[in-house]
Design a protein around this motif. Structure first.
Motif, mmCIF file in Angstrom:
data_model
loop_
_atom_site.group_PDB
_atom_site.id
_atom_site.type_symbol
_atom_site.label_atom_id
_atom_site.label_comp_id
_atom_site.label_asym_id
_atom_site.label_seq_id
_atom_site.Cartn_x
_atom_site.Cartn_y
_atom_site.Cartn_z
ATOM 1 N N ASP A 36 0.820 -1.214 0.000
ATOM 2 C CA ASP A 36 0.000 0.000 0.000
ATOM 3 C C ASP A 36 0.853 1.262 0.000
ATOM 4 O O ASP A 36 0.517 2.247 -0.670
ATOM 5 N N THR A 37 1.948 1.245 0.740
ATOM 6 C CA THR A 37 2.840 2.406 0.743
ATOM 7 C C THR A 37 3.437 2.621 -0.645
ATOM 8 O O THR A 37 3.519 3.748 -1.146
ATOM 9 N N TYR A 38 3.827 1.531 -1.290
ATOM 10 C CA TYR A 38 4.341 1.616 -2.659
ATOM 11 C C TYR A 38 3.303 2.193 -3.608
ATOM 12 O O TYR A 38 3.613 3.045 -4.452
ATOM 13 N N GLU A 39 2.061 1.752 -3.502
ATOM 14 C CA GLU A 39 1.014 2.221 -4.407
ATOM 15 C C GLU A 39 0.784 3.719 -4.266
ATOM 16 O O GLU A 39 0.547 4.425 -5.256
ATOM 17 N N VAL A 40 0.863 4.230 -3.053
ATOM 18 C CA VAL A 40 0.741 5.678 -2.844
ATOM 19 C C VAL A 40 1.834 6.417 -3.599
ATOM 20 O O VAL A 40 1.586 7.407 -4.305
ATOM 21 N N SER A 99 9.334 4.922 5.180
ATOM 22 C CA SER A 99 9.111 3.690 5.927
ATOM 23 C C SER A 99 7.943 2.917 5.334
ATOM 24 O O SER A 99 6.969 3.504 4.858
ATOM 25 N N HIS A 100 8.027 1.605 5.377
ATOM 26 C CA HIS A 100 7.018 0.758 4.729
ATOM 27 C C HIS A 100 5.660 0.799 5.403
ATOM 28 O O HIS A 100 4.659 0.375 4.822
ATOM 29 N N ASP A 101 5.594 1.316 6.645
ATOM 30 C CA ASP A 101 4.366 1.187 7.446
ATOM 31 C C ASP A 101 3.531 2.459 7.480
ATOM 32 O O ASP A 101 2.966 2.828 8.506
ATOM 33 N N VAL A 102 3.431 3.130 6.322
ATOM 34 C CA VAL A 102 2.584 4.327 6.204
ATOM 35 C C VAL A 102 1.649 4.156 4.999
ATOM 36 O O VAL A 102 1.699 4.929 4.043
ATOM 37 N N PRO A 103 0.769 3.160 5.025
ATOM 38 C CA PRO A 103 -0.030 2.826 3.841
ATOM 39 C C PRO A 103 -1.025 3.896 3.428
ATOM 40 O O PRO A 103 -1.506 3.892 2.295
ATOM 41 N N ASP A 104 -1.336 4.821 4.340
ATOM 42 C CA ASP A 104 -2.294 5.883 4.028
ATOM 43 C C ASP A 104 -1.622 7.251 3.945
ATOM 44 O O ASP A 104 -2.280 8.285 4.064
ATOM 45 N N LEU A 105 -0.332 7.261 3.737
ATOM 46 C CA LEU A 105 0.420 8.522 3.684
ATOM 47 C C LEU A 105 -0.053 9.384 2.516
ATOM 48 O O LEU A 105 -0.098 8.911 1.374
ATOM 49 N N PRO A 106 -0.390 10.646 2.729
ATOM 50 C CA PRO A 106 -0.745 11.521 1.607
ATOM 51 C C PRO A 106 0.487 11.825 0.753
ATOM 52 O O PRO A 106 1.531 12.227 1.274
ATOM 53 N N GLY A 107 0.376 11.630 -0.543
ATOM 54 C CA GLY A 107 1.502 11.900 -1.418
ATOM 55 C C GLY A 107 1.990 13.334 -1.340
ATOM 56 O O GLY A 107 3.161 13.621 -1.582
ATOM 57 N N ASP A 188 -8.381 5.973 8.408
ATOM 58 C CA ASP A 188 -9.710 6.500 8.095
ATOM 59 C C ASP A 188 -10.387 5.564 7.089
ATOM 60 O O ASP A 188 -10.019 5.550 5.911
ATOM 61 N N PRO A 189 -11.390 4.786 7.522
ATOM 62 C CA PRO A 189 -12.048 3.844 6.609
ATOM 63 C C PRO A 189 -12.717 4.535 5.424
ATOM 64 O O PRO A 189 -12.973 3.907 4.397
ATOM 65 N N GLY A 190 -12.985 5.821 5.541
ATOM 66 C CA GLY A 190 -13.641 6.542 4.463
ATOM 67 C C GLY A 190 -12.718 6.966 3.345
ATOM 68 O O GLY A 190 -13.182 7.383 2.278
ATOM 69 N N LEU A 191 -11.416 6.875 3.563
ATOM 70 C CA LEU A 191 -10.458 7.272 2.541
ATOM 71 C C LEU A 191 -10.176 6.118 1.587
ATOM 72 O O LEU A 191 -10.076 4.967 2.010
ATOM 73 N N GLU A 192 -10.014 6.433 0.321
ATOM 74 C CA GLU A 192 -9.632 5.418 -0.646
ATOM 75 C C GLU A 192 -8.177 5.024 -0.438
ATOM 76 O O GLU A 192 -7.379 5.787 0.092
ATOM 77 N N GLY A 193 -7.824 3.834 -0.896
ATOM 78 C CA GLY A 193 -6.452 3.374 -0.791
ATOM 79 C C GLY A 193 -6.276 2.369 0.327
ATOM 80 O O GLY A 193 -7.248 1.814 0.851
ATOM 81 N N TRP A 194 -5.036 2.100 0.652
ATOM 82 C CA TRP A 194 -4.585 1.098 1.624
ATOM 83 C C TRP A 194 -5.420 -0.185 1.570
ATOM 84 O O TRP A 194 -5.800 -0.752 2.564
#
Length: 204
Positions: A36-40, A99-107, A188-194
């Motif tokens: 997920d972090t990579y996809e962001v 870091s790999h553990d920020v799957p919802d990080l804003p670009g 945030d379950p309402g956000l797309e991604g992760w």
């Protein structure tokens, strides 16, 4: 694109599973966060993305399978994973290790680090637990940064104490890493991604 304007973002992944929510497999959790972090980061414009794994070739292969074709994936020294990742990123004006553990990080936060590196040796996104979520490094790496060899566990106060001039360290907006059950409440379950992380949390 020349080295003078090339920008690289590298996701740095531990070689083995670390903390995971109760009832979840640490290895599956590690890979879900990394994916997920990579996809962001892969969605960002005008940056090259790579994956760095602090482990052996087997760990590299499992992480490389998460990426789009052509994404560089390589092993780095667990003792200095950030600077080794910067070195292996190839010619660039600046490199941001995430870091790999920020799957919802804003670009957007990564863009802020690159802008700050126009005048700073290092630019960081601090995490709420006192660690660092991302570390941007101006290239070539300053001597004091090489000596300190910061990792995501380096305290911001250590960077501030070692900087040779006032603006050598730039601090961007903070974020959160997923390292404990408390951190899960920040998703945030309402956000797309992760999506991969979300799937692991939905299924035991």
């Amino acid at each position: 694109m020349t080295a003078s304007d090339r920008r690289v973002v590298v996701v740095v992944v531990p070689g083995t599973g670390t903390w995971a929510p109760p009832g979840r497999d640490p290895e599956a959790w590690r890979l879900a966060l990394a994916e997920d972090t990579y996809e962001v980061l892969a969605a960002l414009d005008r940056v090259d993305v790579a994956m760095a794994v602090a482990g052996d070739e087997g760990a590299v292969a499992s992480v490389g399978a998460l990426t789009w074709p052509g994404t560089p994936t390589y092993a780095v020294d667990p003792a200095r994973p950030v600077l080794h990742a910067v070195e292996l990123a190839g010619p660039a004006a600046a490199v941001v290790a995430v870091s790999h553990d920020v799957p919802d990080l804003p670009g957007l936060l990564i863009g802020k680090l690159f802008r700050a590196l126009a005048h700073a040796d290092v630019a960081v996104t601090p995490a709420e637990d006192g660690t660092l979520a991302a570390i941007g490094v101006n290239v070539p790496t300053a001597d004091w940064v090489n000596e300190l060899a910061p990792t995501f566990d380096t305290a911001l106060t250590d960077l501030e104490a070692r900087k040779p001039r006032r603006h050598a360290v730039a601090v961007g907006p903070g974020w959160h890493r997923l390292r404990s059950n408390v951190d899960l409440a920040r998703l945030d379950p309402g956000l797309e991604g992760w999506d991969a992380t979300r799937s692991i949390l939905r299924h035991s």
